[in-house]
Motif scaffolding. Structure first.
Motif, PDB file in Angstrom:
ATOM      1  N   GLY A   1      -0.461  -9.502  21.604  1.00 35.32           N
ATOM      2  CA  GLY A   1      -0.498  -8.691  22.692  1.00 35.32           C
ATOM      3  C   GLY A   1      -0.080  -7.489  22.880  1.00 35.32           C
ATOM      4  N   GLU A   2       1.098  -7.553  21.646  1.00 37.10           N
ATOM      5  CA  GLU A   2       1.852  -6.081  21.459  1.00 37.10           C
ATOM      6  C   GLU A   2       1.438  -5.322  20.021  1.00 37.10           C
ATOM      7  OE1 GLU A   2       6.017  -6.767  22.278  1.00 37.10           O
ATOM      8  OE2 GLU A   2       5.619  -7.392  23.889  1.00 37.10           O
ATOM      9  N   GLY A   3       0.780  -6.139  19.420  1.00 38.04           N
ATOM     10  CA  GLY A   3       0.255  -5.513  17.796  1.00 38.04           C
ATOM     11  C   GLY A   3       1.179  -6.007  16.796  1.00 38.04           C
ATOM     12  N   THR A   4       0.485  -5.748  15.664  1.00 40.13           N
ATOM     13  CA  THR A   4       1.134  -5.866  14.917  1.00 40.13           C
ATOM     14  C   THR A   4       1.227  -5.118  13.489  1.00 40.13           C
ATOM     15  OG1 THR A   4      -0.268  -7.615  14.566  1.00 40.13           O
ATOM     16  CG2 THR A   4      -0.188  -7.657  12.180  1.00 40.13           C
ATOM     17  N   THR A   5       1.868  -5.037  12.549  1.00 42.83           N
ATOM     18  CA  THR A   5       2.843  -4.130  11.219  1.00 42.83           C
ATOM     19  C   THR A   5       2.422  -5.210  10.445  1.00 42.83           C
ATOM     20  OG1 THR A   5       4.270  -3.310  12.555  1.00 42.83           O
ATOM     21  CG2 THR A   5       4.088  -2.198  10.541  1.00 42.83           C
ATOM     22  N   PHE A   6       1.347  -4.494   9.291  1.00 43.62           N
ATOM     23  CA  PHE A   6       2.017  -5.209   7.487  1.00 43.62           C
ATOM     24  C   PHE A   6       2.390  -3.730   6.491  1.00 43.62           C
ATOM     25  CE2 PHE A   6      -2.081  -7.309   9.186  1.00 43.62           C
ATOM     26  CZ  PHE A   6      -1.622  -8.317   9.084  1.00 43.62           C
ATOM     27  N   PHE A   7       2.967  -4.911   5.677  1.00 45.78           N
ATOM     28  CA  PHE A   7       3.930  -4.160   5.019  1.00 45.78           C
ATOM     29  C   PHE A   7       3.988  -4.985   4.030  1.00 45.78           C
ATOM     30  CE2 PHE A   7       6.543  -4.738   9.177  1.00 45.78           C
ATOM     31  CZ  PHE A   7       7.148  -3.387   9.200  1.00 45.78           C
ATOM     32  N   PHE A   8       4.287  -3.688   2.920  1.00 43.85           N
ATOM     33  CA  PHE A   8       4.329  -4.057   1.418  1.00 43.85           C
ATOM     34  C   PHE A   8       5.519  -2.783   0.453  1.00 43.85           C
ATOM     35  CE2 PHE A   8       0.521  -0.939   1.708  1.00 43.85           C
ATOM     36  CZ  PHE A   8      -0.070  -0.142   0.307  1.00 43.85           C
ATOM     37  N   THR A   9       4.853  -2.915  -0.345  1.00 42.08           N
ATOM     38  CA  THR A   9       6.527  -2.529  -0.945  1.00 42.08           C
ATOM     39  C   THR A   9       5.753  -2.264  -2.535  1.00 42.08           C
ATOM     40  OG1 THR A   9       7.021  -4.221  -2.624  1.00 42.08           O
ATOM     41  CG2 THR A   9       8.127  -3.671  -0.613  1.00 42.08           C
ATOM     42  N   LEU A  10       6.177  -0.518  -3.350  1.00 40.32           N
ATOM     43  CA  LEU A  10       5.574  -0.103  -4.167  1.00 40.32           C
ATOM     44  C   LEU A  10       6.861   0.105  -4.986  1.00 40.32           C
ATOM     45  CD1 LEU A  10       2.412   1.300  -3.643  1.00 40.32           C
ATOM     46  CD2 LEU A  10       2.228  -0.866  -4.442  1.00 40.32           C
ATOM     47  N   PRO A  11       6.858   0.038  -6.198  1.00 35.29           N
ATOM     48  CA  PRO A  11       7.864   0.710  -7.463  1.00 35.29           C
ATOM     49  C   PRO A  11       7.619   1.960  -7.564  1.00 35.29           C
ATOM     50  CG  PRO A  11       6.089  -0.272  -8.755  1.00 35.29           C
ATOM     51  CD  PRO A  11       5.696  -0.293  -7.158  1.00 35.29           C
ATOM     52  N   LEU A  12       8.731   3.176  -8.204  1.00 38.94           N
ATOM     53  CA  LEU A  12       9.177   4.138  -7.715  1.00 38.94           C
ATOM     54  C   LEU A  12       8.548   4.271  -9.379  1.00 38.94           C
ATOM     55  CD1 LEU A  12      12.960   5.129  -6.089  1.00 38.94           C
ATOM     56  CD2 LEU A  12      10.201   5.298  -5.593  1.00 38.94           C
ATOM     57  N   ALA A  13       7.839   5.785  -9.630  1.00 40.26           N
ATOM     58  CA  ALA A  13       7.356   6.234 -10.941  1.00 40.26           C
ATOM     59  C   ALA A  13       8.763   6.577 -12.203  1.00 40.26           C
ATOM     60  CB  ALA A  13       6.966   7.523 -10.738  1.00 40.26           C
ATOM     61  N   ALA A  14       9.914   6.389 -10.919  1.00 40.04           N
ATOM     62  CA  ALA A  14      11.460   7.211 -12.607  1.00 40.04           C
ATOM     63  C   ALA A  14      11.275   5.516 -13.184  1.00 40.04           C
ATOM     64  CB  ALA A  14      12.231   7.505 -11.396  1.00 40.04           C
ATOM     65  N   SER A  15      10.929   4.563 -13.226  1.00 36.00           N
ATOM     66  CA  SER A  15      11.154   2.922 -13.370  1.00 36.00           C
ATOM     67  C   SER A  15       9.911   2.622 -14.487  1.00 36.00           C
ATOM     68  CB  SER A  15      11.031   2.176 -12.305  1.00 36.00           C
ATOM     69  OG  SER A  15       9.332   1.744 -11.565  1.00 36.00           O
TER      70      SER A  15
ATOM     71  N   GLY B   1      -2.752  -8.371  18.169  1.00 34.79           N
ATOM     72  CA  GLY B   1      -1.259  -9.584  17.423  1.00 34.79           C
ATOM     73  C   GLY B   1      -2.187 -10.584  17.242  1.00 34.79           C
ATOM     74  N   ILE B   2      -1.492 -11.575  16.235  1.00 33.85           N
ATOM     75  CA  ILE B   2      -1.586 -12.212  15.814  1.00 33.85           C
ATOM     76  C   ILE B   2      -0.833 -13.606  15.852  1.00 33.85           C
ATOM     77  CG2 ILE B   2      -1.532 -13.601  12.926  1.00 33.85           C
ATOM     78  CD1 ILE B   2      -1.619 -10.934  12.176  1.00 33.85           C
ATOM     79  N   PRO B   3      -0.884 -15.013  16.249  1.00 35.58           N
ATOM     80  CA  PRO B   3      -0.386 -16.338  16.710  1.00 35.58           C
ATOM     81  C   PRO B   3       0.865 -16.293  15.779  1.00 35.58           C
ATOM     82  CG  PRO B   3      -2.292 -16.793  17.557  1.00 35.58           C
ATOM     83  CD  PRO B   3      -2.851 -15.093  16.616  1.00 35.58           C
ATOM     84  N   PRO B   4       1.972 -17.092  16.493  1.00 36.02           N
ATOM     85  CA  PRO B   4       2.564 -17.239  15.144  1.00 36.02           C
ATOM     86  C   PRO B   4       2.565 -18.449  14.042  1.00 36.02           C
ATOM     87  CG  PRO B   4       3.744 -16.865  17.286  1.00 36.02           C
ATOM     88  CD  PRO B   4       2.583 -16.714  17.966  1.00 36.02           C
ATOM     89  N   ASP B   5       1.794 -19.516  14.623  1.00 37.87           N
ATOM     90  CA  ASP B   5       1.527 -20.174  13.899  1.00 37.87           C
ATOM     91  C   ASP B   5      -0.206 -19.849  12.677  1.00 37.87           C
ATOM     92  OD1 ASP B   5       2.542 -21.800  15.604  1.00 37.87           O
ATOM     93  OD2 ASP B   5       0.711 -23.086  16.452  1.00 37.87           O
TER      94      ASP B   5
ATOM     95  N   ILE C   1       3.967  -8.384  -0.036  1.00 33.99           N
ATOM     96  CA  ILE C   1       2.925  -8.192   1.324  1.00 33.99           C
ATOM     97  C   ILE C   1       3.858  -9.001   1.493  1.00 33.99           C
ATOM     98  CG2 ILE C   1       1.665  -9.258   0.085  1.00 33.99           C
ATOM     99  CD1 ILE C   1      -1.007  -7.225   2.068  1.00 33.99           C
ATOM    100  N   TRP C   2       3.816  -8.261   4.056  1.00 30.68           N
ATOM    101  CA  TRP C   2       3.524  -9.195   4.389  1.00 30.68           C
ATOM    102  C   TRP C   2       4.295  -8.785   5.767  1.00 30.68           C
ATOM    103  CZ3 TRP C   2       7.838  -6.162   2.417  1.00 30.68           C
ATOM    104  CH2 TRP C   2       8.410  -5.738   3.454  1.00 30.68           C
ATOM    105  N   ALA C   3       3.509  -9.420   7.109  1.00 30.51           N
ATOM    106  CA  ALA C   3       2.902  -9.259   8.815  1.00 30.51           C
ATOM    107  C   ALA C   3       3.899  -9.577   9.604  1.00 30.51           C
ATOM    108  CB  ALA C   3       2.221  -9.884   8.548  1.00 30.51           C
ATOM    109  N   GLU C   4       4.541  -8.515  10.014  1.00 27.54           N
ATOM    110  CA  GLU C   4       5.082  -8.912  11.292  1.00 27.54           C
ATOM    111  C   GLU C   4       4.489  -8.799  12.906  1.00 27.54           C
ATOM    112  OE1 GLU C   4       9.032  -6.727  11.013  1.00 27.54           O
ATOM    113  OE2 GLU C   4       9.564  -7.465   9.262  1.00 27.54           O
ATOM    114  N   SER C   5       4.278  -9.439  13.406  1.00 33.73           N
ATOM    115  CA  SER C   5       3.306  -9.784  14.696  1.00 33.73           C
ATOM    116  C   SER C   5       3.717 -10.148  16.254  1.00 33.73           C
ATOM    117  CB  SER C   5       2.095  -9.608  14.669  1.00 33.73           C
ATOM    118  OG  SER C   5       1.271  -9.671  15.644  1.00 33.73           O
ATOM    119  N   THR C   6       3.740  -9.648  16.919  1.00 34.76           N
ATOM    120  CA  THR C   6       3.957  -9.714  18.370  1.00 34.76           C
ATOM    121  C   THR C   6       2.739  -9.996  19.159  1.00 34.76           C
ATOM    122  OG1 THR C   6       6.094  -8.594  18.493  1.00 34.76           O
ATOM    123  CG2 THR C   6       5.826  -9.996  20.856  1.00 34.76           C
TER     124      THR C   6
END
Length: 614
Positions: free
Chosen positions: A593-607, A538-542, A586-591
């Protein structure tokens, strides 16, 4: 009740004529009354002398009483007056209206006394008659014996009723007043007609002025008037035309100034001599975290709670020839404030000095240097980080090279080991320089994106295949979760794979043995969301808000400490720029000692967005 102008003028005309007629009547009446009274006294005097002449022979001959009484009655009827014949001792010998025998002595009557005292003139008196009980005017003349002018034998008196005189006077005054009224009526009518026409023309001018004053700049006075009113209307229209052009010019200038004022990137505010805000633009209101309405009329200390800024403005207002420039921190903004004082000529008193403390306006220009200061800080941090990152490897390479040179002849095997370590350090330096160059190219927009419709499931499978051996060496499980039927993303597949590799490689480094790493894709709003989840330290909140900064590294004590797993601190910065170039986030959420999740978004091909560069 409002009385119109023409009505006031008409009434004034009529009142003036009536007052003039009345005054003229009184003056003429008094003069006529005086002259008529004088003429009456002269006439009565002549009558008295005529009676004296007729009675002189009778009185001188001591004629009997009836003869004198008959003479008085005959003359009274002829003259239309009362005639009385009196002896010098006051005895009444004859009277045209009363029996002389019944009348008292007239020796004390004023007119009789005057006539006897001055035989050459007449005696005059006006009083209430004790005999006939009427107000009479008396005129008496002395009677002298014929042929003996010095011997007075009696008094001849005539009397005329005063009421008749007053009646004549009143009739005269009434006639004069009637004449004044007769003149007043035409004058009043004339005063109504002429002022009504004038008032109509003035009302037309007034209505035009009212419309013009209410903002109708095209209002003009009619030119159908005549004489001086036509000239006045023409002058009014000329003035209205000049004012209209001037107002339109001022309005255009004001609109342009307001547009420039509102669109300026720098904050600008104008204060009065006391430092209260009179005008403020949108940029300044944003810097002060307020609205235009709330800022009006407030001082800088109320808006910013910054005493240094407030004191600088007060100093600028107290010394008009100087400027104040300072940098302050207000909220999240770094602001450079430039202050000066200007003379406010709009509110200056005529004749007052040009520079007067009461006629000053404060001008404050605010420049937002927050981004500049951030870039300066980032540049300093970058130089410090590069120096820090290069110092240790270079020192190691130098030490290893010196040691290898010394052991080259004595211990070839150790020298070979030192050379292997030198190679590892040089490879690390090469990787660092390569990532720095790539980050620089990405930030400057020199790396084009080759977008195409991409299946994100296939990308995640390729990344899982590339990192599977490294994960198994660390005792980790790596999995992919992509539901069937996901739409295609419109992205550069090589760059998206680079982002996934960076995130997944970090997850491997920071996840202890026995952990699990999951690559997942799903629909998210109007696009796709991809994530890399681990069960690591995990990543410390600070630290979480700063992990995408260049060279930023979480405390090394929290890493897995496996050899070769140190990083440059640039991978997440590169990933952020690639995602943002695709129009994603792009952003991250973490707790901890329990783990981290990185998120990022992409546009759809239809656009199908336009091609872009990173």
């Amino acid at each position: 009740m409002r009385i119109s102008t023409w009505t006031r003028v008409a009434l004034s005309y009529a009142l003036l004529v009536v007052i003039t007629g009345a005054a003229l009547g009184l003056l003429l009446g008094g003069e006529i009354e005086r002259r008529e009274g004088e003429a009456l006294r002269v006439r009565l005097g002549d009558q008295a002398h005529a009676v004296a002449y007729s009675a002189a022979s009778l009185l001188a001959a001591d004629a009997p009483l009836p003869a004198l009484n008959k003479l008085a009655a005959g003359l009274g009827a002829a003259f239309g007056t009362r005639v009385t014949i009196i002896t010098p001792d006051g005895t009444v010998l004859g009277d045209s209206e009363q029996d002389p025998a019944l009348m008292e002595s007239h020796a004390t009557r004023p007119e009789v006394v005057q006539a006897l005292a001055n035989p050459s003139s007449v005696g005059v008196a006006s009083r209430m008659s004790a005999t006939v009980h009427r107000q009479l005017l008396y005129v008496a003349a002395a009677v002298t014996a014929p042929g003996e002018p010095g011997r007075v034998v009696g008094v001849a008196r005539v009397a005329y009723p005063v009421a008749d005189i007053e009646a004549a006077r009143n009739a005269l005054l009434a006639g004069i007043l009637l004449a004044a009224l007769a003149v007043s009526l035409p004058a009043a009518l004339l005063g109504m007609v002429l002022p009504r026409s004038l008032a109509r023309q003035l009302n037309a001018l007034r209505d035009t002025a009212v419309r013009f004053g209410k903002g109708n700049l095209q209002a003009r006075a009619p030119l159908t008037l005549s004489g001086e009113m036509r000239e006045l209307s023409a002058e009014f229209n000329s003035m209205a035309e000049r004012l209209s052009r001037l107002l339109e010019q001022r309005t255009r200038e004001r609109t342009r100034i307001e547009a420039v004022f509102a669109s300026m990137q720098d904050g600008v505010l104008i204060t009065d001599a006391q430092g209260r805000v009179q005008s403020i633009n949108v940029a300044a209101a944003r810097l002060f975290n307020t609205s235009l309405e709330r800022a009006a009329g407030r001082s800088l200390i109320e808006l910013t709670h910054d005493h240094e800024l407030h004191r600088a403005l007060q100093a600028a207002l107290s010394e008009p020839d100087t400027r104040r420039r300072l940098e302050v921190k207000i909220g999240d903004y770094a602001i450079v404030a430039d202050m000066t004082a200007m003379p406010d000529k709009s509110g200056a008193t005529p004749g007052a000095p040009v520079v007067d403390a009461a006629n000053l306006t404060g001008l404050v220009v605010l420049q937002d240097v927050t981004e500049l200061r951030r870039l300066e800080r980032a540049r300093r941090d970058l130089l410090a980080n590069i120096g820090h990152e290069l110092r240790t490897p270079l020192a190691s390479v130098k030490l290893l090279a010196e040691t290898a040179g010394t052991a080259m002849h004595d211990d070839p095997q150790s020298a070979a080991e030192f050379l292997r370590h030198i190679t590892v350090e040089v490879d690390g330096l090469t990787h660092l320089v390569r990532e720095l160059l790539e980050l620089s190219r990405i930030e400057s927009g020199q790396v084009p994106l080759r977008r195409e419709p991409v299946g994100v499931g296939e990308l995640m499978l390729r990344v899982e295949s590339r990192l599977r051996v490294l994960a198994e060496q660390g005792g980790l499980r790596i999995a992919v979760s992509a539901p069937d039927g996901l739409p295609l993303a419109y992205a550069d597949p090589a760059r998206v794979e680079q982002v996934l590799v960076n995130l997944a490689h970090n997850a491997v480094k920071f996840t202890p043995p026995g952990g699990e790493i999951t690559l997942r894709a799903e629909r998210y709003g109007g696009g796709l969301r991809m994530s890399v989840n681990d069960t690591g330290v995990g990543i410390p909140p600070d630290d979480l808000p700063r992990i995408f900064e260049r060279f930023y590294k979480v405390d090394k004590a929290r890493t897995s400490n496996r050899e070769g797993e140190g990083g440059t601190g640039l991978g997440l910065a590169i990933a952020k720029h690639i995602v943002q170039a695709h129009g994603g986030r792009i952003w991250a959420e973490s707790t901890l000692g329990e783990g981290t999740t990185f998120f990022f978004t992409l546009p759809l091909a239809a656009s199908l967005p336009q091609e872009a560069s990173i």
